[in-house]
Design an enzyme around this catalytic site. Structure first.
Site, short mmCIF file in Angstrom:
data_model
loop_
_atom_site.label_atom_id
_atom_site.label_comp_id
_atom_site.label_asym_id
_atom_site.label_seq_id
_atom_site.Cartn_x
_atom_site.Cartn_y
_atom_site.Cartn_z
CG ASP A 295 -8.79 -1.50 11.64
OD1 ASP A 295 -7.73 -1.88 11.08
OD2 ASP A 295 -9.15 -0.46 11.13
CD GLU B 287 -8.70 0.90 7.90
OE1 GLU B 287 -8.48 -0.03 8.39
OE2 GLU B 287 -8.54 2.21 8.25
CG ASP C 159 -0.34 -0.51 2.56
OD1 ASP C 159 1.18 -0.50 2.60
OD2 ASP C 159 -1.02 -0.86 3.40
CG HIS D 152 -5.64 -2.36 8.62
ND1 HIS D 152 -5.65 -1.15 9.06
CD2 HIS D 152 -4.10 -2.44 8.75
CE1 HIS D 152 -4.55 -0.44 9.41
NE2 HIS D 152 -3.58 -1.13 8.96
C1 GLP Z 1 -0.03 0.16 8.55
C2 GLP Z 1 0.07 -0.69 7.28
C3 GLP Z 1 -0.07 -2.22 7.66
C4 GLP Z 1 0.50 -2.67 8.89
C5 GLP Z 1 0.19 -1.93 10.13
C6 GLP Z 1 0.56 -2.11 11.33
O1 GLP Z 1 -1.57 0.44 8.72
N1 GLP Z 1 -0.99 -0.30 6.28
O2 GLP Z 1 0.35 -2.99 6.23
O3 GLP Z 1 0.39 -3.83 8.95
O4 GLP Z 1 0.15 -0.18 9.66
O5 GLP Z 1 1.43 -1.30 11.67
P1 GLP Z 1 2.42 -1.34 13.00
O6 GLP Z 1 3.33 -2.60 12.66
O7 GLP Z 1 3.23 -0.14 12.98
O8 GLP Z 1 1.54 -1.79 14.08
#
Ligand code: GLP
Length: 262
Positions: free
Chosen positions: A136, A143, A67, A138
């Site tokens: 959440d 989402e 993304d 995802h």
């Molecule tokens: C973002 C990314 C996700 C990732 C998530 C978790 O939202 N788009 O791909 O898995 O963060 O992030 P963190 O590792 O900082 O908890």
């Protein structure tokens, strides 16, 4: 799905990096799906270490990120392009032309998403997809209520996600782009293999729902239960609410498949 529980966050990160490195050594022209977020930083640090000290070679590897934010340029410090350049691409010998992220500045986001899907397809498809877990539930930026058949598309981010991701935007959720381009759940499920890394106490509840709970588009990560070759790697903290954790520990300790990774 297989669940591997390691004692500490560091062990989980290291195992994840070793799984990726092992695949890359076996298939130097690996098509690697990549994720961002704090969880992945140590994984990339370990891959960089293996590149420097153990000749891990990225010269033929092609990468596709899950993304990217819409409406901020690639050079923005909060962009996922900047994240990837910093944590992995610049320190290893990957050809920048082989690193793909959706272009969040494209004039026609819809067309950009179609091009991204096409690029993945033309590469022959993703061999190994690395995934993290959002608060959440995802995966990528899918989402709640993302269709399991969704493809790469522009999405709106939830306020909770904006707050969670605000660190790179001066801690202010209002400065986080509210739109993003993300591979769809359907796109992700087409990867030949998935490594799903989740660490920390804060993710224990959503991780248990993702792995053992009923499949629902309210928690995109539950779609991974459909995937035939998905390994969830967790530390003890993230795994603490899994009902089957004793069983998963036993499997990891005894399954010959894990012999070289214990
Ligand atoms: C973002 C990314 C996700 C990732 C998530 C978790 O939202 N788009 O791909 O898995 O963060 O992030 P963190 O590792 O900082 O908890």
């Amino acid at each position: 799905m297989k669940v591997v529980i390691r004692p500490t966050r560091e062990d989980a990160n290291r195992l994840t990096a070793r799984l990726i490195a092992a695949r890359l050594r076996r298939k130097p022209d690996l098509k690697l799906g990549l994720a961002t977020g704090r969880t992945m930083e140590a994984v990339y640090a370990e891959l960089v270490r293996q590149h420097r000290e153990e000749a891990l070679d990225f010269s033929l590897c092609r990468t596709f990120n899950l993304d990217e934010y819409a409406g901020i340029p690639a050079e923005h410090p909060g962009s996922y392009r900047t994240y990837m350049n910093t944590h992995l691409f610049d320190p290893v010998n990957i050809d920048p032309r082989n690193t793909f992220l959706p272009d969040g500045m494209a004039e026609d986001l819809h067309a950009e998403c179609a091009l991204y899907e096409q690029a993945i397809l033309e590469s022959g498809g993703i061999d190994l997809q690395l995934l993290g877990l959002g608060g959440d539930g995802h995966i990528g930026f899918n989402e709640p209520l993302s269709a399991f058949e969704s493809r790469t598309r522009a999405v709106m981010l939830n306020p909770a996600t904006l707050a969670q991701n605000s660190e790179m935007f001066g801690g202010d959720p209002d400065r986080v782009p509210k739109r993003a381009l993300t591979m769809g759940v359907g796109t992700i499920l087409e990867a030949a293999q998935i490594v799903f890394l989740v660490t920390g106490k804060a993710k224990a509840e959503i991780f248990a729902k993702a792995v053992e709970g009923p499949v629902t588009s309210m928690i995109s990560a539950t779609a991974l239960q459909f995937h035939a070759d998905c390994v969830a790697v967790a530390d003890e903290d993230a795994a603490s609410l899994l009902e089957g954790r004793e069983h998963y520990r036993w499997l990891f300790a005894n399954d010959p498949e894990w012999e070289n990774f214990r």
